[in-house]
Design a protein around this motif. Structure first.
Motif, PDB file in Angstrom:
ATOM      1  N   PRO A 291     -18.969  32.002  19.039  1.00 40.32           N
ATOM      2  CA  PRO A 291     -20.120  32.643  18.393  1.00 40.32           C
ATOM      3  C   PRO A 291     -20.484  32.005  17.055  1.00 40.32           C
ATOM      4  N   LEU A 292     -19.455  31.585  16.310  1.00 41.21           N
ATOM      5  CA  LEU A 292     -19.638  30.907  15.033  1.00 41.21           C
ATOM      6  C   LEU A 292     -18.735  29.685  14.997  1.00 41.21           C
ATOM      7  N   ASP A 293     -19.056  28.714  14.156  1.00 40.50           N
ATOM      8  CA  ASP A 293     -18.258  27.496  14.110  1.00 40.50           C
ATOM      9  C   ASP A 293     -16.772  27.756  13.886  1.00 40.50           C
ATOM     10  N   PRO A 294     -16.378  28.683  13.002  1.00 41.99           N
ATOM     11  CA  PRO A 294     -14.939  28.865  12.778  1.00 41.99           C
ATOM     12  C   PRO A 294     -14.268  29.786  13.812  1.00 41.99           C
ATOM     13  N   ASP A 332      -9.526  33.194  17.772  1.00 43.79           N
ATOM     14  CA  ASP A 332      -8.981  32.142  16.926  1.00 43.79           C
ATOM     15  C   ASP A 332      -9.987  31.864  15.811  1.00 43.79           C
ATOM     16  N   ILE A 333      -9.545  32.026  14.561  1.00 43.33           N
ATOM     17  CA  ILE A 333     -10.436  31.904  13.421  1.00 43.33           C
ATOM     18  C   ILE A 333      -9.904  30.839  12.476  1.00 43.33           C
ATOM     19  N   ALA A 334     -10.629  29.739  12.360  1.00 44.62           N
ATOM     20  CA  ALA A 334     -10.268  28.663  11.431  1.00 44.62           C
ATOM     21  C   ALA A 334     -10.896  28.998  10.082  1.00 44.62           C
ATOM     22  N   LEU A 340      -5.390  28.359  10.656  1.00 46.41           N
ATOM     23  CA  LEU A 340      -5.902  29.045  11.837  1.00 46.41           C
ATOM     24  C   LEU A 340      -5.204  30.389  11.995  1.00 46.41           C
ATOM     25  N   ALA A 341      -5.983  31.438  12.143  1.00 44.72           N
ATOM     26  CA  ALA A 341      -5.459  32.775  12.401  1.00 44.72           C
ATOM     27  C   ALA A 341      -5.852  33.191  13.816  1.00 44.72           C
ATOM     28  N   THR A 342      -4.910  33.793  14.534  1.00 49.79           N
ATOM     29  CA  THR A 342      -5.161  34.271  15.891  1.00 49.79           C
ATOM     30  C   THR A 342      -4.795  35.743  15.973  1.00 49.79           C
TER      31      THR A 342
END
Length: 622
Positions: A291-294, A332-334, A340-342
């Protein structure tokens, strides 16, 4: 064969020798394989902090492997026990833990019998497999129950871009063995996205041999419990389909299906049966969105079936079918460079169907997990935490912490600590006249230290670990039911290395294991059964123009077959040779000799193993 050795001392000597020898070898220019099982995200194997082995399709074909146990045997930290030949029940001991302490996944879907915990290794058709990842060490903080020893994930074939491409294998060998595989693969690119698919069919059969080394009861027999002096054959029909569509670089759909039907003859009785039909099915789908780049969002759904029917000379005796439904939501959020957080939630429903009257036939588990992957102050970190809530045995919280530090000259230090658990099975809890509904999950704590090197000439790693397991479920003669009464302590060292020397591809690994029973009673301090204290595997392959040759040496030390350590199984050595000739880039003939010197050995007491065998195949793979 008995190998007497000091674990730490030999490990240090071998590590030094590995560096000395490998310093003379040539550069290896292969790309690093991608690993997804260790973190539930994509990493190259040099990035992951866990102890991982990846076996890809090229290696499977180069070594002419014929079964999943053939692929796994002799890998670092892996012990394989089989009750006979092709298709017969197999057990995999990962880092000395019990066979049901390993989690088995096929394309992300959890596999195995919810009633017994048995994992159907023999039912996985190798012809439909693209890649196998073996993650050693506790992984419950990402996957929940069963991952005390580690995780094995099997990936089925995925179609590549390009026109419709067929593949074919026809083979035959000793024990009237025959194998046929056919597949189609294709990919396309349009204005609406990119698609791919792969479809495969396979069939194999073997007349087999008499797997039970029993004796008639009139001469004190029993052996493996029965006496049927006949060949125990096996046949299997299988198929797989995997397809996907990338609508854009932000949205991708992948679906997969696998079915394997095996018919097995074994030495049994009119009461226990002597024929079994085993059906393994796996269906799954995953949707990956950005949905978003990160932010990468992954939704997965899957179902696995493990169905078994038992017969005695063609007469039906019993049926046991289990089904496992799974849903997963992962984010997964960079949030920063190299950070990186999952976070995610897993849902699992186990259900069984059988004429046997269990008190409960279904259960549900919900697990919430989080993970941090990052690099801080020049150090790599992997931190994960998970809580599982089950409607039968309650809640379990597990965690992992892994650390890595890059030294000079391609060296890296790693350390890891983790906890894991294994839920009791339906048989443990509810089998009529046996089960104990008050059982608690088995739990473990593991500590690992490692050093590895990546150089132009090859890679190597040395890992030492200790795993303590509490509340092991075992039969209690006082209550005539299973109880949480056993404990175990497992120490081990794994050393492996790969390189290229004078055109030879070399792969070597050594596992030293000290698996001890620490339960109170007469078996305290004994070795855990069926684990060899030493295993060694050496592989060498080379190409001479159109001709390829190779060989494998596998050696295992002594072990015991029972908790009391009164039934000893001697060590053994196996030599395999292989060769192939390429008529064209797409067509080649290949042959393999297994157990070249016809070694007689047992991995489980009274169960015969194949002698010298030959297998020849014609392979077409553009």
């Amino acid at each position: 064969m008995k190998l007497s050795v000091s674990i730490p001392g030999l490990a240090i000597v071998l590590a030094m020798a590995t560096q000395s020898v490998f310093a003379q070898v040539e550069a290896v220019g292969e790309l690093d394989p991608i690993v997804v099982t260790a973190t539930r995200t994509a990493q190259t194997d040099d990035e992951t902090l866990a102890s991982v082995t990846v076996i890809d399709r090229a290696e499977i074909e180069r070594r002419q492997s014929r079964s999943m146990t053939d692929v796994l045997r002799g890998l670092p930290g892996v012990e394989v026990v089989t009750n006979g030949g092709l298709g017969h029940n197999s057990s995999v001991y990962l880092r000395g833990t019990r066979p049901d302490h390993s989690l088995l996944l096929i394309d992300g879907v959890r596999i195995g019998s919810a009633s017994s915990g048995f994992l159907p290794w023999a039912s996985i058709p190798l012809g439909q497999v693209e890649r196998v990842e073996v993650v050693r060490g506790p992984s419950s903080s990402l996957y929940g129950s069963e991952a005390i020893g580690g995780v094995v994930q099997v990936f089925t074939r995925r179609g590549q871009g390009g026109p419709l491409t067929p593949r074919l294998l026809l083979g035959a060998g000793t024990y009237n063995t025959a194998n046929a595989q056919f597949g189609l693969s294709a990919g396309t690119e349009t204005a609406y996205g990119t698609g791919w698919f792969d479809a495969g069919l396979g069939f194999e059969q073997t007349q087999g041999f008499n797997v039970c080394d029993g004796q008639p009861r009139s001469v004190g027999g029993g052996g493996c419990g029965v006496y049927e002096f006949d060949d125990d054959g096996y046949s299997n029909g299988n198929g797989s389909l995997r397809a996907g569509w990338a609508f854009s670089d932000r949205l991708e759909l992948d679906v997969n299906f696998l079915r394997s039907v095996g018919d097995l003859d074994y030495d049994g009785s009119l009461f226990y049966g002597n024929e079994q039909r085993q059906v393994l099915q796996v269906a799954g789908a995953s949707l990956v969105a950005k949905p978003l780049d990160p932010w990468t969002l992954t939704l997965r759904a899957g179902r696995s079936w493990d169905d078994s029917e038992v017969f005695a000379d063609g007469v039906f005796i019993n049926r046991l079918d289990t089904r496992r439904d799974q849903l997963s939501w992962q984010n997964d959020i960079a949030f920063a460079p190299q950070q990186l957080a999952t976070i995610g939630i897993d849902y699992l429903r186990d259900e069984l169907s059988t004429p046997t009257a269990y008190n409960e036939t279904s259960r549900e588990t919900t697990g919430a997990f989080g993970q941090y992957l990052g690099r801080l102050l020049g150090q790599d970190l992997q931190l994960s935490l998970r809580h599982d809530d089950n409607d039968q045995y309650g809640g379990q919280t597990t965690g992992n912490a892994l650390w890595g530090y890059e030294l000079t000259h391609g060296l890296r230090l790693t350390a890891a600590y983790g906890t894991a658990f294994k839920a009791p099975t339906f048989n443990d809890l509810y089998y009529p006249g046996y089960g104990n509904p008050d059982l608690e999950p088995e739990s473990s704590r593991s500590l690992e230290l490692g050093v590895s090197g990546r150089h132009g000439w090859g890679d190597w790693a040395l890992n030492a670990y200790q795993t303590d397991i509490d509340d092991l479920i075992a039969f209690d003669a006082a209550t005539y039911s299973p109880m949480n009464i056993d404990r175990a302590r497992i120490r081990g060292v794994e050393l492996w290395g790969t390189a290229e020397l004078a055109g030879w591809l070399l792969d070597a690994n050594l596992t030293l294991l000290d698996p001890r029973n620490e339960s109170e009673g007469p078996n305290d301090g004994n070795l855990l059964p069926r684990r060899a204290e030493q295993t060694l595997r050496l592989d060498a392959d080379r190409q001479f123009g159109r001709i390829g040759i190779g060989g494998t040496l596998f050696a295992a030390g002594r072990r015991f077959d029972n908790d009391a350590n009164t039934v000893r199984l001697d060590g053994y050595k196996l030599f395999d040779l292989r060769a192939d000739y390429a008529f064209t880039d797409a067509l080649r003939i290949e042959g393999r000799v297994e157990n070249l010197f016809d070694e007689q050995y047992e991995t489980a007491a009274f169960f015969n193993q194949p002698g010298r065998t030959f297998f020849v195949a014609l392979r077409y793979a553009p």
